[in-house]
Enzyme design. Structure first.
Site, PDB file in Angstrom:
ATOM      1  N   LYS A   6      -1.999  -1.286  -3.803  1.00 26.06           N
ATOM      2  CA  LYS A   6      -2.913  -0.224  -3.712  1.00 26.06           C
ATOM      3  C   LYS A   6      -1.924   0.932  -3.936  1.00 26.06           C
ATOM      4  CE  LYS A   6      -5.979   1.735  -0.465  1.00 26.06           C
ATOM      5  NZ  LYS A   6      -6.302   1.881   0.722  1.00 26.06           N
TER       6      LYS A   6
ATOM      7  N   LYS B 143       0.790  -1.133  -0.144  1.00 24.03           N
ATOM      8  CA  LYS B 143      -0.149   0.094  -0.126  1.00 24.03           C
ATOM      9  C   LYS B 143       0.874   1.154  -0.133  1.00 24.03           C
ATOM     10  CE  LYS B 143      -3.651   2.371   2.499  1.00 24.03           C
ATOM     11  NZ  LYS B 143      -4.454   2.335   3.489  1.00 24.03           N
TER      12      LYS B 143
HETATM   13  C1  PBG Z   1      -7.618   3.683   5.325  1.00 26.53           C
HETATM   14  C2  PBG Z   1      -7.720   3.283   4.009  1.00 26.53           C
HETATM   15  C3  PBG Z   1      -7.484   4.218   3.046  1.00 26.53           C
HETATM   16  C4  PBG Z   1      -8.101   3.795   1.776  1.00 26.53           C
HETATM   17  C5  PBG Z   1      -8.556   2.343   2.291  1.00 26.53           C
HETATM   18  N1  PBG Z   1      -8.333   2.221   3.459  1.00 26.53           N
HETATM   19  C6  PBG Z   1      -7.023   5.626   3.006  1.00 26.53           C
HETATM   20  C7  PBG Z   1      -5.644   6.003   3.360  1.00 26.53           C
HETATM   21  O1  PBG Z   1      -4.934   5.046   3.836  1.00 26.53           O
HETATM   22  O2  PBG Z   1      -5.707   7.145   3.848  1.00 26.53           O
HETATM   23  C8  PBG Z   1      -8.315   4.213   0.493  1.00 26.53           C
HETATM   24  C9  PBG Z   1      -9.154   3.752  -0.382  1.00 26.53           C
HETATM   25  C10 PBG Z   1      -9.460   4.566  -1.455  1.00 26.53           C
HETATM   26  O3  PBG Z   1      -8.659   5.988  -1.886  1.00 26.53           O
HETATM   27  O4  PBG Z   1     -10.223   4.376  -2.303  1.00 26.53           O
HETATM   28  N2  PBG Z   1      -6.522   2.778   6.202  1.00 26.53           N
END
Ligand code: PBG
Length: 330
Positions: A253, A198
């Protein structure tokens, strides 16, 4: 005059031959629908930075889910919009057995038992500062303290009946601790979909608006735990760690700008690979669509087919509901 023996155009000359020779396909089976859930009843709000996406109370969501499951939807991923009053420095609302997510899981699993319910394990909807972890006086995110909270959160989701938990926090070692806690409680069949690679991405902006954590986070970033967008090989280490610790499926992601990482993951690992077409990707596509610059169905279906080509087994996309209807009609 030289005539080519090999003519790649032979396999492109009509739809039937193109169908026969197509390597990758998108189906309803590939999709996970991420949804923003609200407390209360009969409530729905438009997410400003994601035109066409609504936050919904669970009763309204259920109506939609019944129809989508009939048409082949397999899985939904829940993201709570948490009221300010429930946010705190220790994020304790995250493991409230009567919390929004826990209640939603119970309701959805009792009404539609066949639908897989995946929950997000991370503290950001629940912390007053919008970070995914517990912080100290200097604002540093405390890895091991956070893991204790994540384990309690994951347990509460499993207690409510979640099929899989999806830790999206990027703390080191959390998959192993969550797996151990599940095994100890004999929750052998609750799966872990690990957000392994991520990245610290600007493309999460609209999500933070949707769940209402943007204001709390302010200008501080998540770069001390989410990955550097300049790194590719590091993703292999992250994914390996999570698999070694017990992850059943792994996630990359964002999606579209990171297809190279998906491809690498597919080549290296044998567990199912999942990717998230995140909020900023949705916002980008939908803005162009709403301006008439891109054809909606064409652009969305192509973007998702490209995830499949890169090696995805499953895709989280805010378009899942529309795609299920399009696939059903075709
Ligand atoms: C939180 C989380 C996030 C997303 C999914 N879970 C945001 C972040 O890490 O700030 C992002 C998903 C998206 O942008 O569609 N842990």
């Amino acid at each position: 005059m030289y005539f080519p023996h090999t003519r790649k155009r032979r396999l492109r000359q009509n739809q039937s031959i193109r169908n026969l020779s197509q390597e990758h396909r998108l189906s309803a089976d590939d999709l996970i629908w991420p949804v923003f859930i609200l407390d209360g009843f009969n409530r729905s709000e438009q997410v400003q930075s994601m035109p066409g996406v609504q936050r919904m109370s669970v009763d309204l969501l259920l109506d939609k889910l019944h129809k989508l499951v009939d048409k082949g939807l397999n899985a939904v991923a829940l993201f709570p919009v948490v009221d300010k009053a429930f946010k705190s420095d220790d994020a304790s609302e995250a493991w409230n057995p009567e919390g929004l997510v826990q209640k939603a899981v119970k309701t959805i699993k009792s009404e539609i038992p066949n639908l897989l319910v995946i929950t997000d394990v991370a503290l950001d909807p629940y912390t007053s500062h919008g970070q995914d972890g517990i912080i100290n006086d200097q604002g540093q995110i405390l890895n091991d303290v956070t893991i204790k909270a994540l384990v309690m959160q994951a347990q509460s989701h499993a207690d409510a009946g979640a099929d899989m938990v999806a830790p999206s926090d990027m703390m080191d070692g959390r998959i192993g601790e969550i797996r151990a806690a599940f095994e100890q409680k004999k929750r052998h069949n609750v799966g872990i979909l690990a957000y392994s690679a991520k990245y610290a991405s600007v493309f999460y902006g609209p999500f933070r608006d949707a769940v209402g954590s943007a204001g709390n986070l302010g200008k501080s970033s998540k770069e001390t735990y989410q990955m550097n967008p300049g790194n590719a090989r590091e993703a292999i280490d992250e994914i390996q760690m999570d698999i070694d610790e017990g992850a059943d499926m792994v996630m990359i992601k964002p999606g579209m700008p990171y297809l190279d990482i998906i491809k690498t993951a597919k080549d290296y690992f044998n567990v199912p690979i999942c990717a998230y077409q995140v909020s900023g990707e949705y916002a980008m596509l939908q803005s162009a669509i709403n301006n008439g610059f891109l054809d909606e169905k064409g652009a969305v279906m192509e973007s998702l087919l490209c995830f499949k080509r890169a090696g995805c087994d499953a895709i989280l996309t805010y378009y899942a509901d529309r795609v299920i209807h399009w696939l059903d009609a075709s």
